[in-house]
Motif scaffolding. Structure first.
Motif, short mmCIF file in Angstrom:
data_model
loop_
_atom_site.label_atom_id
_atom_site.label_comp_id
_atom_site.label_asym_id
_atom_site.label_seq_id
_atom_site.Cartn_x
_atom_site.Cartn_y
_atom_site.Cartn_z
N PRO A 25 33.14 92.35 54.87
CA PRO A 25 32.26 91.32 54.32
C PRO A 25 33.09 90.14 53.80
CG PRO A 25 31.70 93.49 53.44
CD PRO A 25 33.00 93.63 54.17
N VAL A 26 32.69 88.93 54.16
CA VAL A 26 33.39 87.73 53.71
C VAL A 26 32.39 86.77 53.07
CG1 VAL A 26 35.27 87.90 55.40
CG2 VAL A 26 33.21 86.63 55.98
N PRO A 27 32.85 85.98 52.10
CA PRO A 27 31.95 85.02 51.46
C PRO A 27 31.61 83.86 52.40
CG PRO A 27 34.17 84.84 50.55
CD PRO A 27 34.19 85.99 51.51
N LEU A 45 41.41 85.37 59.38
CA LEU A 45 40.51 84.94 58.31
C LEU A 45 40.83 83.49 57.98
CD1 LEU A 45 41.29 88.22 56.83
CD2 LEU A 45 38.94 87.49 56.61
N LEU A 46 39.83 82.62 58.09
CA LEU A 46 40.00 81.19 57.85
C LEU A 46 39.08 80.76 56.72
CD1 LEU A 46 40.03 81.82 61.12
CD2 LEU A 46 40.59 79.43 61.19
N ASN A 47 39.67 80.17 55.69
CA ASN A 47 38.89 79.68 54.57
C ASN A 47 38.57 78.20 54.84
OD1 ASN A 47 37.79 78.89 52.17
ND2 ASN A 47 39.53 79.47 50.90
N HIS A 48 37.33 77.92 55.14
CA HIS A 48 36.91 76.55 55.44
C HIS A 48 36.44 75.80 54.20
CE1 HIS A 48 37.12 77.09 59.79
NE2 HIS A 48 36.49 78.24 59.66
N THR A 49 36.57 76.42 53.03
CA THR A 49 36.06 75.80 51.80
C THR A 49 37.16 75.06 51.04
OG1 THR A 49 36.46 77.66 50.28
CG2 THR A 49 34.44 77.74 51.62
N MET A 69 52.84 94.01 53.47
CA MET A 69 51.66 94.85 53.52
C MET A 69 50.64 94.32 52.51
SD MET A 69 52.18 96.90 55.93
CE MET A 69 50.67 97.81 55.74
N ILE A 70 49.37 94.28 52.93
CA ILE A 70 48.30 93.75 52.09
C ILE A 70 47.19 94.79 52.06
CG2 ILE A 70 46.59 91.92 51.84
CD1 ILE A 70 48.48 90.10 53.41
N ASN A 71 46.64 95.04 50.87
CA ASN A 71 45.57 96.01 50.71
C ASN A 71 44.70 95.61 49.52
OD1 ASN A 71 44.05 98.29 51.17
ND2 ASN A 71 45.44 99.66 50.12
N GLY A 72 43.46 96.04 49.53
CA GLY A 72 42.56 95.76 48.41
C GLY A 72 42.11 94.32 48.41
N GLU A 73 41.99 93.75 47.20
CA GLU A 73 41.50 92.37 47.09
C GLU A 73 42.62 91.38 47.37
OE1 GLU A 73 38.26 90.95 44.36
OE2 GLU A 73 40.04 90.14 43.36
N VAL A 74 42.32 90.42 48.23
CA VAL A 74 43.27 89.35 48.55
C VAL A 74 42.59 88.01 48.36
CG1 VAL A 74 44.62 90.73 50.17
CG2 VAL A 74 42.71 89.39 51.01
N SER A 75 43.38 86.99 48.13
CA SER A 75 42.87 85.64 47.96
C SER A 75 43.37 84.77 49.10
CB SER A 75 43.35 85.04 46.64
OG SER A 75 42.85 85.79 45.55
N GLU A 80 43.10 77.48 54.04
CA GLU A 80 44.23 78.28 54.53
C GLU A 80 43.74 79.38 55.44
OE1 GLU A 80 47.56 77.91 54.17
OE2 GLU A 80 47.18 76.01 53.15
N VAL A 81 44.68 80.10 56.03
CA VAL A 81 44.38 81.16 56.98
C VAL A 81 45.19 82.40 56.61
CG1 VAL A 81 46.19 80.43 58.58
CG2 VAL A 81 44.25 81.71 59.44
N LEU A 82 44.61 83.55 56.92
CA LEU A 82 45.28 84.83 56.72
C LEU A 82 45.22 85.56 58.05
CD1 LEU A 82 46.57 86.67 54.57
CD2 LEU A 82 44.28 87.53 54.06
N LEU A 83 46.38 85.93 58.60
CA LEU A 83 46.44 86.63 59.88
C LEU A 83 46.93 88.04 59.62
CD1 LEU A 83 48.21 83.83 61.95
CD2 LEU A 83 45.77 84.23 61.69
#
Length: 89
Positions: A25-27, A45-49, A69-75, A80-83
């Protein structure tokens, strides 16, 4: 021809009827695209806001930008973009 609200309601209704669930789920304002490579899922994941957005990851992923390594809540910072790639087993 309708406005964005109509398509939001219609797409939600159609997804519910088919049982299709979001990968994560994404905002509003965050775009999620999934691809696969060599049997592993890649997430874009691309943040267009104009504001930071928080997303909860359901499992560990490796950042394709820095290898961490990324897990749980991320910002994700504004615009910006997250790959992410699935963690090696």
């Amino acid at each position: 021809v309708g406005d964005g609200k109509l398509y939001d309601v219609l797409s939600g209704w159609l997804l519910n009827m088919t049982g299709i669930q979001p990968i994560i789920p994404v905002p509003d304002g965050v775009e999620l695209a999934a691809r696969s490579q060599n049997g592993k899922r890649l997430l874009f994941l691309l943040n267009h806001t104009e504001s930071q957005q928080n997303i909860f990851l359901d499992r560990p992923y490796r950042s394709l930008l820095d290898g961490s390594m990324i897990n749980g809540e991320v910002s994700i910072a504004p615009r910006e973009v997250l790959l992410l790639g699935e963690k090696d087993k």
